[in-house]
Scaffold this active site. Structure first.
Site, PDB file in Angstrom:
ATOM      1  N   LYS A   1      -2.747   6.049  -3.966  1.00 40.63           N
ATOM      2  CA  LYS A   1      -3.842   6.978  -3.636  1.00 40.63           C
ATOM      3  C   LYS A   1      -3.571   8.363  -4.188  1.00 40.63           C
ATOM      4  O   LYS A   1      -2.407   8.785  -4.282  1.00 40.63           O
ATOM      5  CB  LYS A   1      -3.997   7.092  -2.107  1.00 40.63           C
ATOM      6  CG  LYS A   1      -4.086   5.783  -1.376  1.00 40.63           C
ATOM      7  CD  LYS A   1      -4.197   6.014   0.134  1.00 40.63           C
ATOM      8  CE  LYS A   1      -3.888   4.754   0.899  1.00 40.63           C
ATOM      9  NZ  LYS A   1      -2.451   4.437   0.932  1.00 40.63           N
TER      10      LYS A   1
ATOM     11  N   HIS B   1      -7.521   9.629  -1.422  1.00 42.65           N
ATOM     12  CA  HIS B   1      -6.878   9.562  -0.102  1.00 42.65           C
ATOM     13  C   HIS B   1      -7.732  10.154   1.030  1.00 42.65           C
ATOM     14  O   HIS B   1      -7.779   9.611   2.128  1.00 42.65           O
ATOM     15  CB  HIS B   1      -5.527  10.299  -0.165  1.00 42.65           C
ATOM     16  CG  HIS B   1      -4.520   9.765   0.794  1.00 42.65           C
ATOM     17  ND1 HIS B   1      -3.177   9.663   0.486  1.00 42.65           N
ATOM     18  CD2 HIS B   1      -4.628   9.306   2.064  1.00 42.65           C
ATOM     19  CE1 HIS B   1      -2.527   9.164   1.530  1.00 42.65           C
ATOM     20  NE2 HIS B   1      -3.388   8.945   2.500  1.00 42.65           N
TER      21      HIS B   1
ATOM     22  N   TYR C   1       3.059   9.604   0.208  1.00 44.53           N
ATOM     23  CA  TYR C   1       4.058   8.878   1.000  1.00 44.53           C
ATOM     24  C   TYR C   1       5.481   9.042   0.444  1.00 44.53           C
ATOM     25  O   TYR C   1       6.447   8.788   1.158  1.00 44.53           O
ATOM     26  CB  TYR C   1       3.756   7.367   1.038  1.00 44.53           C
ATOM     27  CG  TYR C   1       2.467   6.959   1.676  1.00 44.53           C
ATOM     28  CD1 TYR C   1       1.632   7.861   2.342  1.00 44.53           C
ATOM     29  CD2 TYR C   1       2.052   5.621   1.611  1.00 44.53           C
ATOM     30  CE1 TYR C   1       0.436   7.455   2.915  1.00 44.53           C
ATOM     31  CE2 TYR C   1       0.865   5.213   2.194  1.00 44.53           C
ATOM     32  CZ  TYR C   1       0.055   6.131   2.833  1.00 44.53           C
ATOM     33  OH  TYR C   1      -1.125   5.708   3.397  1.00 44.53           O
TER      34      TYR C   1
ATOM     35  N   ASP D   1       0.849  -1.184   0.000  1.00 42.54           N
ATOM     36  CA  ASP D   1       0.000   0.000   0.000  1.00 42.54           C
ATOM     37  C   ASP D   1       0.893   1.246   0.000  1.00 42.54           C
ATOM     38  O   ASP D   1       1.714   1.427   0.900  1.00 42.54           O
ATOM     39  CB  ASP D   1      -0.884  -0.013   1.252  1.00 42.54           C
ATOM     40  CG  ASP D   1      -1.772   1.212   1.318  1.00 42.54           C
ATOM     41  OD1 ASP D   1      -2.813   1.227   0.626  1.00 42.54           O
ATOM     42  OD2 ASP D   1      -1.431   2.173   2.050  1.00 42.54           O
TER      43      ASP D   1
END
Length: 284
Positions: free
Chosen positions: A78, A111, A53, A48
């Site tokens: 996302k 997100h 990120y 994921d």
């Protein structure tokens, strides 16, 4: 019943999703690639990530370097708060593919339902973003589409106004913060719930109830948290930076938490919440 982390649930469209994944958020500051390589070596195949990120590039490289075929992996990314909107999310999706070095995603999520808590036109923004996601799905560029941090009223807006119901909703979920209303809503609608922060914060792992159960079942408090999610049919996405911990996290298929103990975890006092809520400013 799930017997290993490679066992899968079936999403509403028939796509198989592993019952446990590896979360790459802050995998290891500045050392993402070697940590992700360790996770692949430890046996993880469901990863994921998200544009926010900044681990997509490292994840893509670790997968290529592993020599394991791309189709053996389940990759989720996302679209961030700044990437919402019809054109914006399509552009963000292409950028994620490029960073990951792949030509398709297994799952793509919005997100957050709001760019910020004061944003008034979120309903229309979510609809436009979701319409683009539906097109990406219909074009075969992504196998499943879903959302993250959406609560029932956010989901209802999409369900009332769009063609495809989200297939998954990734929310903060752990003992002491189980978001029962959202879990119940999703499970009634056939939307799979995924857990970010399935181990909560440190206070969760040192909670006397979980320490007592860890002793009873001869497991760690973290393993109790993960087993709890699995028995609730929630897909946990733990992250860990050592291989030892990565392996420990998936050694949760050889025991079952008794019904009474599940009820005790269900009704724990609130603990370990991140302070995040889509509709309100973050509580520090």
């Amino acid at each position: 019943k799930m017997k290993s982390m490679r066992d899968c649930y079936e999403l509403v469209n028939g796509v198989k999703i592993p019952c446990m994944g590896y979360g790459t958020y802050k995998a290891a500051e500045g050392n993402n690639e070697s940590v992700i390589k360790s996770a692949i070596e430890a046996g993880y195949r469901y990863f994921d990530t998200a544009s926010f990120y900044e681990t997509e590039k490292a994840l893509g490289k670790a997968i290529r370097d592993s020599g394991i075929p791309r189709e053996e992996f389940f990759l989720t990314s996302k679209a961030w708060k700044t990437e919402m909107g019809y054109k914006e999310v399509k552009k963000a999706f292409e950028q994620s593919l490029k960073m990951l070095g792949t030509d398709y995603l297994d799952m793509y999520l919005i997100h957050w339902p709001l760019p910020n808590p004061d944003y008034k036109e979120w309903k229309e923004l979510d609809i436009q973003t979701w319409k683009a996601m539906e097109e990406l799905y219909q074009e075969g560029k992504v196998k499943a589409i879903g959302v993250s941090n959406f609560l029932p009223h956010h989901l209802e807006n999409l369900i009332q106004n769009c063609e495809i119901i989200p297939m998954a909703d990734q929310i903060e979920f752990h003992p002491g913060f189980t978001q029962e209303a959202t879990v119940r809503y999703c499970q009634e609608k056939g939307i799979y719930v995924q857990a970010w922060s399935p181990l909560g914060r440190q206070r969760v792992l040192s909670h006397p109830l979980l320490l007592g159960l860890a002793e009873k079942y001869k497991k760690s408090a973290a393993q109790i948290c993960l087993r709890y999610a699995i028995q609730r049919q929630v897909i946990p996405l733990p992250k860990a930076s050592t291989k030892e911990r990565m392996v420990e996290n998936y050694q949760v298929f050889d025991f079952e938490i008794e019904k009474e103990d599940m009820y005790r975890i269900d009704s724990m006092q609130p603990v370990g919440w991140s302070g995040e809520h889509p509709d309100f400013p973050r509580i520090k």
